[in-house]
Write a protein that holds these residues in place. Structure first.
Motif, PDB file in Angstrom:
ATOM      1  N   ARG A   1      31.427  -6.413  13.912  1.00  0.00           N
ATOM      2  CA  ARG A   1      32.140  -5.630  13.299  1.00  0.00           C
ATOM      3  C   ARG A   1      31.200  -4.421  12.734  1.00  0.00           C
ATOM      4  N   ALA A   2      30.187  -4.320  12.919  1.00  0.00           N
ATOM      5  CA  ALA A   2      29.155  -3.292  12.353  1.00  0.00           C
ATOM      6  C   ALA A   2      28.531  -2.488  13.699  1.00  0.00           C
ATOM      7  N   SER A   3      28.767  -1.351  13.719  1.00  0.00           N
ATOM      8  CA  SER A   3      28.280  -0.464  14.622  1.00  0.00           C
ATOM      9  C   SER A   3      28.158   0.986  14.239  1.00  0.00           C
ATOM     10  N   GLY A   4      27.158   1.732  14.599  1.00  0.00           N
ATOM     11  CA  GLY A   4      26.880   3.079  14.092  1.00  0.00           C
ATOM     12  C   GLY A   4      25.698   3.177  13.371  1.00  0.00           C
ATOM     13  N   ARG A   5      25.827   4.313  12.259  1.00  0.00           N
ATOM     14  CA  ARG A   5      24.830   4.664  11.407  1.00  0.00           C
ATOM     15  C   ARG A   5      24.894   3.565  10.229  1.00  0.00           C
ATOM     16  N   VAL A   6      23.577   3.255   9.957  1.00  0.00           N
ATOM     17  CA  VAL A   6      23.140   2.360   8.806  1.00  0.00           C
ATOM     18  C   VAL A   6      22.740   3.426   7.332  1.00  0.00           C
ATOM     19  N   LEU A   7      23.800   3.525   6.533  1.00  0.00           N
ATOM     20  CA  LEU A   7      23.619   4.257   5.433  1.00  0.00           C
ATOM     21  C   LEU A   7      23.422   3.470   4.006  1.00  0.00           C
ATOM     22  N   ALA A   8      22.801   4.045   3.050  1.00  0.00           N
ATOM     23  CA  ALA A   8      22.821   3.415   1.886  1.00  0.00           C
ATOM     24  C   ALA A   8      24.288   3.687   1.186  1.00  0.00           C
ATOM     25  N   MET A   9      24.511   2.671   0.169  1.00  0.00           N
ATOM     26  CA  MET A   9      25.880   2.939  -0.639  1.00  0.00           C
ATOM     27  C   MET A   9      25.206   3.223  -1.876  1.00  0.00           C
TER      28      MET A   9
ATOM     29  N   ARG B   1      23.418  -1.007  18.828  1.00  0.00           N
ATOM     30  CA  ARG B   1      24.439  -1.446  17.825  1.00  0.00           C
ATOM     31  C   ARG B   1      24.359  -0.451  16.480  1.00  0.00           C
ATOM     32  N   LEU B   2      23.324  -0.307  15.948  1.00  0.00           N
ATOM     33  CA  LEU B   2      23.075   0.210  14.818  1.00  0.00           C
ATOM     34  C   LEU B   2      22.072   1.291  14.730  1.00  0.00           C
ATOM     35  N   GLU B   3      22.401   2.289  14.097  1.00  0.00           N
ATOM     36  CA  GLU B   3      21.433   3.316  14.041  1.00  0.00           C
ATOM     37  C   GLU B   3      20.850   3.699  12.560  1.00  0.00           C
ATOM     38  N   MET B   4      19.472   3.311  12.334  1.00  0.00           N
ATOM     39  CA  MET B   4      18.911   3.475  11.122  1.00  0.00           C
ATOM     40  C   MET B   4      18.448   4.927  10.693  1.00  0.00           C
ATOM     41  N   PRO B   5      18.282   5.213   9.420  1.00  0.00           N
ATOM     42  CA  PRO B   5      18.155   6.697   9.179  1.00  0.00           C
ATOM     43  C   PRO B   5      16.642   7.191   9.405  1.00  0.00           C
ATOM     44  N   GLY B   6      15.787   6.505  10.310  1.00  0.00           N
ATOM     45  CA  GLY B   6      14.744   6.853  10.686  1.00  0.00           C
ATOM     46  C   GLY B   6      14.148   5.804  11.831  1.00  0.00           C
ATOM     47  N   PRO B   7      12.870   6.097  12.288  1.00  0.00           N
ATOM     48  CA  PRO B   7      12.272   5.238  13.371  1.00  0.00           C
ATOM     49  C   PRO B   7      12.316   3.839  12.882  1.00  0.00           C
ATOM     50  N   VAL B   8      12.768   2.968  13.762  1.00  0.00           N
ATOM     51  CA  VAL B   8      12.534   1.514  13.693  1.00  0.00           C
ATOM     52  C   VAL B   8      12.032   0.967  14.990  1.00  0.00           C
TER      53      VAL B   8
ATOM     54  N   GLY C   1       0.831  -1.173   0.034  1.00  0.00           N
ATOM     55  CA  GLY C   1       0.011   0.113  -0.097  1.00  0.00           C
ATOM     56  C   GLY C   1       0.808   1.279   0.118  1.00  0.00           C
ATOM     57  N   PRO C   2      -0.017   2.330   0.059  1.00  0.00           N
ATOM     58  CA  PRO C   2       0.905   3.657   0.080  1.00  0.00           C
ATOM     59  C   PRO C   2       1.806   4.172   1.033  1.00  0.00           C
ATOM     60  N   GLY C   3       1.604   3.426   2.504  1.00  0.00           N
ATOM     61  CA  GLY C   3       2.179   3.809   3.533  1.00  0.00           C
ATOM     62  C   GLY C   3       3.629   3.221   3.669  1.00  0.00           C
ATOM     63  N   ARG C   4       4.041   2.395   2.493  1.00  0.00           N
ATOM     64  CA  ARG C   4       5.469   1.845   2.386  1.00  0.00           C
ATOM     65  C   ARG C   4       6.456   3.085   2.050  1.00  0.00           C
ATOM     66  N   PHE C   5       5.940   4.116   1.617  1.00  0.00           N
ATOM     67  CA  PHE C   5       6.949   5.236   1.302  1.00  0.00           C
ATOM     68  C   PHE C   5       7.418   5.877   2.588  1.00  0.00           C
ATOM     69  N   ALA C   6       6.775   5.867   3.594  1.00  0.00           N
ATOM     70  CA  ALA C   6       7.155   6.348   4.866  1.00  0.00           C
ATOM     71  C   ALA C   6       8.030   5.425   5.859  1.00  0.00           C
ATOM     72  N   ARG C   7       8.027   4.223   5.431  1.00  0.00           N
ATOM     73  CA  ARG C   7       8.807   3.448   6.210  1.00  0.00           C
ATOM     74  C   ARG C   7      10.383   3.618   6.221  1.00  0.00           C
ATOM     75  N   THR C   8      10.995   3.446   7.291  1.00  0.00           N
ATOM     76  CA  THR C   8      12.547   3.658   7.357  1.00  0.00           C
ATOM     77  C   THR C   8      13.193   2.873   6.381  1.00  0.00           C
ATOM     78  N   ALA C   9      13.071   1.398   6.297  1.00  0.00           N
ATOM     79  CA  ALA C   9      13.543   0.384   5.488  1.00  0.00           C
ATOM     80  C   ALA C   9      13.430   1.114   3.965  1.00  0.00           C
ATOM     81  N   PHE C  10      12.345   1.667   3.367  1.00  0.00           N
ATOM     82  CA  PHE C  10      11.967   2.224   2.127  1.00  0.00           C
ATOM     83  C   PHE C  10      12.952   3.527   1.603  1.00  0.00           C
ATOM     84  N   ARG C  11      12.958   4.160   3.112  1.00  0.00           N
ATOM     85  CA  ARG C  11      13.821   5.323   2.613  1.00  0.00           C
ATOM     86  C   ARG C  11      15.285   4.974   2.760  1.00  0.00           C
ATOM     87  N   LEU C  12      15.763   3.914   3.258  1.00  0.00           N
ATOM     88  CA  LEU C  12      17.031   3.645   3.261  1.00  0.00           C
ATOM     89  C   LEU C  12      17.430   3.105   2.054  1.00  0.00           C
ATOM     90  N   ARG C  13      16.606   2.668   1.210  1.00  0.00           N
ATOM     91  CA  ARG C  13      16.700   1.988  -0.227  1.00  0.00           C
ATOM     92  C   ARG C  13      16.468   2.899  -1.254  1.00  0.00           C
TER      93      ARG C  13
END
Length: 167
Positions: free
Chosen positions: A157-165, A133-140, A28-40
């Motif tokens: 080995r992973a800690s800190g901000r999660v960012l798109a490449m 351990r990890l900080e997403m770019p929005g609420p999760v 549905g249309p709510g997918r655009f507001a999700r943090t996982a969508f915004r990351l990708r």
């Protein structure tokens, strides 16, 4: 109802429109507001690690992988995993997951992250990321941030901000 043969193959560039329509129906249309969508968002999908499920010529499922950084650790974001609502409950999502994770493992990737339901994804080796351990770019919801180590110790080995490449 008869059994339908499902073919799983790599996602092709020509699948993009059908997959977008599948996401509309599945999320549905709510997918655009999700943090996982915004990351990708704006990040090219790794076609070598993304798969489509077809019944005949009808695309009925999709799983995508995108490159991310989890702190300084290169990783993959898995998702979305989508199955056409009329085809849910037939093992298509599980087959897509297994194929994508196997491809990532064979390509030498060590860590896959996703935002999802732990009871579903646990069977594929996903566990909650330790809180903080990890900080997403929005609420999760921290209980929904999951990781699968394809190489032992990759999450350590992973800690800190999660960012798109981005390319």
């Amino acid at each position: 109802m008869t059994d339908l043969a499902v073919q799983i193959r790599h996602e092709l560039p020509g699948d993009a429109d059908a997959i977008l329509h599948l996401h509309e129906r599945a999320f549905g249309p709510g997918r655009f507001a999700r943090t996982a969508f915004r990351l990708r968002e704006g990040v090219p999908v790794r076609l070598d690690l993304s798969f489509a499920a077809l019944v005949g010529t009808l695309l009925v499922g999709s799983v995508r992988m995108s490159p991310i950084l989890a702190g300084r650790e290169q990783a993959l974001a898995l998702g979305p995993l989508a199955v056409e609502p009329a085809f849910e409950g037939r093992g298509i999502g599980a087959a897509l997951m297994e194929r994508a994770l196997q491809a990532a493992r064979e390509a030498g990737h060590g860590l896959v992250l996703l935002v999802g339901d732990q009871p579903y994804y646990a069977r594929f080796g996903f566990e909650p990321v330790p809180k903080g351990r990890l900080e997403m770019p929005g609420p999760v919801d921290p209980a929904r941030l999951l990781a699968a180590e394809l190489v032992p110790g990759a999450l350590d080995r992973a800690s800190g901000r999660v960012l798109a490449m981005r390319a």
